[in-house]
Scaffold this motif. Structure first.
Motif, PDB file in Angstrom:
ATOM      1  N   ALA A 247      69.232  95.777  63.863  1.00 12.84           N
ATOM      2  CA  ALA A 247      69.946  95.277  65.040  1.00 12.84           C
ATOM      3  C   ALA A 247      69.624  93.802  65.234  1.00 12.84           C
ATOM      4  O   ALA A 247      68.669  93.275  64.645  1.00 12.84           O
ATOM      5  N   TYR A 248      70.460  93.164  66.046  1.00  8.80           N
ATOM      6  CA  TYR A 248      70.295  91.722  66.240  1.00  8.80           C
ATOM      7  C   TYR A 248      70.447  91.427  67.732  1.00  8.80           C
ATOM      8  O   TYR A 248      71.442  91.836  68.360  1.00  8.80           O
TER       9      TYR A 248
ATOM     10  N   ARG B 227      71.730  90.440  59.678  1.00 11.30           N
ATOM     11  CA  ARG B 227      71.968  91.870  59.434  1.00 11.30           C
ATOM     12  C   ARG B 227      71.968  92.162  57.931  1.00 11.30           C
ATOM     13  O   ARG B 227      71.445  93.177  57.483  1.00 11.30           O
TER      14      ARG B 227
ATOM     15  N   VAL C 286      64.405  95.145  64.594  1.00 15.43           N
ATOM     16  CA  VAL C 286      65.377  94.496  65.486  1.00 15.43           C
ATOM     17  C   VAL C 286      65.059  93.001  65.503  1.00 15.43           C
ATOM     18  O   VAL C 286      63.969  92.592  65.897  1.00 15.43           O
TER      19      VAL C 286
ATOM     20  N   CYS D 274      67.948  93.745  58.768  1.00 17.07           N
ATOM     21  CA  CYS D 274      67.612  94.115  60.145  1.00 17.07           C
ATOM     22  C   CYS D 274      68.622  95.143  60.674  1.00 17.07           C
ATOM     23  O   CYS D 274      69.820  94.992  60.456  1.00 17.07           O
TER      24      CYS D 274
ATOM     25  N   THR E 142      68.660  98.477  73.801  1.00 14.54           N
ATOM     26  CA  THR E 142      68.532  98.497  72.346  1.00 14.54           C
ATOM     27  C   THR E 142      67.256  99.232  71.920  1.00 14.54           C
ATOM     28  O   THR E 142      67.270 100.032  70.987  1.00 14.54           O
TER      29      THR E 142
ATOM     30  N   LEU F  42      60.023  94.373  66.439  1.00 13.72           N
ATOM     31  CA  LEU F  42      60.849  93.280  66.978  1.00 13.72           C
ATOM     32  C   LEU F  42      60.505  92.045  66.147  1.00 13.72           C
ATOM     33  O   LEU F  42      59.345  91.652  66.064  1.00 13.72           O
TER      34      LEU F  42
END
Lengths: 123, 616
Positions: A101-102, A95, A80, A99, A115, A51
């Motif tokens: 995911a956002y 992105r 993420v 990454c 997520t 994260l």
């Protein structure tokens, strides 16, 4: 064995929030508020997910993500982004930075867990 | 008067007879008029005299009848000119008619020796009035041909015998020819006068135009040198026309604009097209010392190659004529406009950045609030123990307070921007407030392993200021110092009285601020090095609030810093702010106006630099 999540977050309260949430859902966590340290921790602990806060002291989360993605051993770990940069264009930029995911702050707990599960499955 | 009255309609009538093609040109009109008038009037006078002639001389002979009949020819020729406008043709016809008449009369009265033969001299003279070589040549050939014919006839003896008082007739011939020639000479003189008057009038008109025009007209040679400059150049450039000629003007053109100036002139000369260029020219004023105070005027120059009048040599085809005009005012306005635009763009950029910062800073505590409260409300699924629930509530409360203080900062800032921020001065001991502020930050400093040292003079006077504002100034400066100082660093607070001022300085050995960022400190929402890798959170409002509050007290706020070696913030507050404030009206604080910062920029940077040296 429980899946391990590396949390890179410089705000103490948010670090605690993510830590407690993940722990409550049965994940193991490692945390750091420093981007440079994040790379060492990733090598040492081989987390299943990272994260990543974007605004960090010293180096930005985007820079750290680039290092991770440039590293042959670490690039498979999904990153993420969890960030308060939620203005127009921020998601695209993040992105594009590598990454997977956002998530924008403030998070919705449901979406956050969803997520995590998407990448790690149920613990 | 009566004669003038009589002549008026005659002149009008003659003017009316001038062909329209000639009426456009004053000189041509004069020529036509002086051709038509004597022929018409002379012939009419002669025809009118015919009856008188008949009465005095009785029945005329065939020669006399022929002469009188011939007098109609000038009328016809004048009519021909009036209808066709062919001036040269009319002259040729006139010469032909005169030659014919003289030849006929001379043939009847003794050939080349006739009293009339002298009139052949008049033929080319009359043609001279046409101002055309061709006409003169034609008329001369008519006259010579006629003389040749008369001579031939004389030799061959085919002429009729003529017996008369040759002496009296010769006198008549010479006198009449001389009179006619005089008439012609008068006409020629009148035409010359008309044309030179026209020339002067035209020149006067141009001179008047040139003198009364604010635009400068110049003529340039092939290398750009000034060959001529109109008198308007003197007030425009503050130099005599002869000082501008040659390379005088070029030497006054601003060095940076010289290439453009020369290129425009060269392009106009070679391409043959109109070129336009703007450049600066040094203007010297009479009362200016020559070595300084030179001001520059913006000149707009339009130049084009000079069209030469036909018949002049081709060497001038590289000459250029230019019109120059002072456009300083327009240029100044344009520059002001561009400046204003740049300023507004900067302000708009600052606002955009502020919004992005604001959004980020608000979302961070909101994330904790929303996240923890959601956890608490989903208690069932997560089974949180009671101790933790209490901890979460505490964290939510903390974040809420953080948000509140941020909102207060924004409101304070906005009030200071609009000038609505009121300070309430009261007397208090500054030492005590400084001590309390240090206590508030002591915990945070200890956590970061920063040594916080307080140096207070024992004899600090009581000051009159807004206590809450004073506290906020100190807290903002102290928390900044702690925030920007690394582990193991130290922050020193020093307070002393200097005359009527209380000087408080907060010094750290932290990250410092780059020279380029120093002047922008205290601008709202500015945080040095703002990007994703921003080192520290905060809205960047802290220092601008300090700056605003200090200014409201009539004090001074300065920051001296060096990147990597630390920062020193100095606040100078009047010991009695009420006395100071009533002495000079405190200016409203306009942080968004970039121009103010721009002008203060240089001066403040110099002070800062000197302070940096002193503190180093």
């Amino acid at each position: 064995m429980a899946k391990k999540v590396l949390i890179v977050e410089d705000n103490e309260l948010n670090m605690k929030l993510f830590h407690d949430l993940l722990e409550a859902h049965g994940y193991q966590t490692v945390g750091t508020r420093n981007g440079i340290e994040a790379l060492d921790l990733a090598r040492r602990h081989r987390p299943d997910l990272i994260l990543m806060d974007i605004q960090l002291p010293e180096v930005s989360g985007l820079e750290v993500t680039k290092w991770l993605k440039d590293d042959a051993e670490l690039k498979s770990i999904p990153v993420v982004a969890v960030t308060a940069f939620a203005m127009k264009g921020d998601e695209e930029r993040i992105r594009e930075g590598g990454c997977e995911a956002y998530l924008s702050k403030p998070i919705s707990v449901g979406k956050f867990i969803e997520t995590i599960r998407h990448f790690l499955g149920s613990p | 008067m009566a004669i003038v009255g009589l002549l008026e309609p005659v002149r009008d009538y003659i003017d009316h007879l001038v062909h329209p093609s000639a009426q456009r040109d004053v000189l041509m009109t004069a020529r036509h008029r002086s051709f038509i008038a004597p022929r018409l009037l002379g012939s009419l006078a002669a025809i009118a005299a015919f009856p008188v002639y008949l009465v005095t001389r009785g029945i005329p002979g065939p020669l006399e009848v022929m002469v009188f009949a011939w007098l109609f020819a000038p009328i016809l020729i004048a009519y021909y000119l009036s209808r066709t406008g062919r001036y040269e043709g009319a002259h040729v016809l006139s010469s032909l008619a005169l030659t014919g008449l003289v030849t006929a009369v001379a043939a009847m009265t003794g050939g080349i020796a006739s009293f009339a033969a002298i009139w052949l001299v008049v033929v080319p003279l009359e043609a001279a009035l046409s101002a055309s070589r061709r006409v003169v040549a034609t008329a001369s050939s008519f006259a010579l041909a006629s003389a040749g014919l008369l001579l031939a006839l004389y030799w061959t003896g085919t002429l009729p015998a003529f017996e008369a008082d040759t002496g009296a007739l010769a006198a008549l011939g010479v006198i009449s020819a001389a009179l006619y020639a005089t008439g012609l000479a008068l006409g020629a003189e009148s035409l010359t006068r008309t044309s030179s008057w026209l020339l002067y009038a035209e020149e006067d008109r141009y001179r008047l135009l040139a003198r009364n025009m604010t635009d400068v007209i110049t003529r340039h040679g092939r290398n750009g040198a000034v060959l001529f400059a109109s008198p308007a150049a003197e007030p425009l450039f503050g130099a005599k026309v002869n000082e501008l000629s040659g390379h005088g003007l070029f030497d006054r053109v601003h060095v940076a604009d010289r290439p453009a100036y020369l290129t425009a002139l060269a392009d106009a000369a070679t391409s043959g097209e109109v070129r336009s260029v703007e450049f600066r020219v040094r203007r010297t004023r009479d009362n200016d010392p020559p070595e300084h105070c030179a001001s520059f005027v913006w000149i707009e120059m339009r130049c084009r190659p000079l069209e030469h009048v036909k018949g002049q040599d081709g060497a001038g085809e590289h000459e250029v004529v230019a019109v120059m005009r002072d456009v300083t005012e327009r240029k100044t306005e344009q520059q002001l406009l561009e400046q204003a635009q740049a300023e507004s763009e900067r302000a708009s950029l600052a606002k955009t950045r502020f919004l992005a910062n604001m959004s980020h800073e608000l979302r961070t505590p909101l994330n904790a609030i929303i996240g923890f409260s959601e956890m608490l409300s989903n208690d069932g699924s997560m089974s949180i123990e009671a101790k933790r629930r209490q901890e979460y509530a505490q964290l939510i409360n903390e974040s809420g307070h953080h948000l509140l203080s941020m909102v207060n900062d924004i409101l304070d800032m906005s009030k200071m921007e609009t000038g609505d921020f009121e300070i309430v001065p009261e007397p208090f001991a500054p030492g005590i407030v400084i001590g309390k502020c240090c206590e508030l930050l002591a915990l945070k400093a200890r956590e970061a392993n920063i040594e916080l040292s307080l140096r207070l003079n024992n004899d600090l006077p009581e000051i009159v200021a807004d206590k809450r504002a004073f506290k906020q100034i100190l807290l903002n400066l102290l928390s900044n110092a702690v925030k920007f100082t690394k582990d193991g660093g130290c922050v020193t607070i020093d307070a002393r009285a200097e005359g009527a001022m209380l000087v408080v300085s907060v010094e750290d050995n932290g990250v410092g601020i780059g020279t380029s960022d120093l002047p922008r400190l205290g601008n709202p929402f500015f945080q040095a090095r703002s990007a994703y890798d921003r080192r520290h959170d905060g809205t960047g409002l802290g220092l601008s609030i300090v700056k605003g509050l200090v200014e409201l007290h009539g004090g001074e706020f300065k920051v001296a810093s060096e990147l990597g070696s630390g920062t020193r913030a100095i606040v100078r507050l009047p010991i009695d702010c009420e006395a100071t404030r009533s002495a000079k009206k405190t200016p409203r604080i306009g942080h968004f106006s970039a121009s103010k910062d721009e002008t203060d920029h240089k001066a403040s940077r110099e002070t800062m630099n000197s302070q940096v040296k002193r503190s180093a």
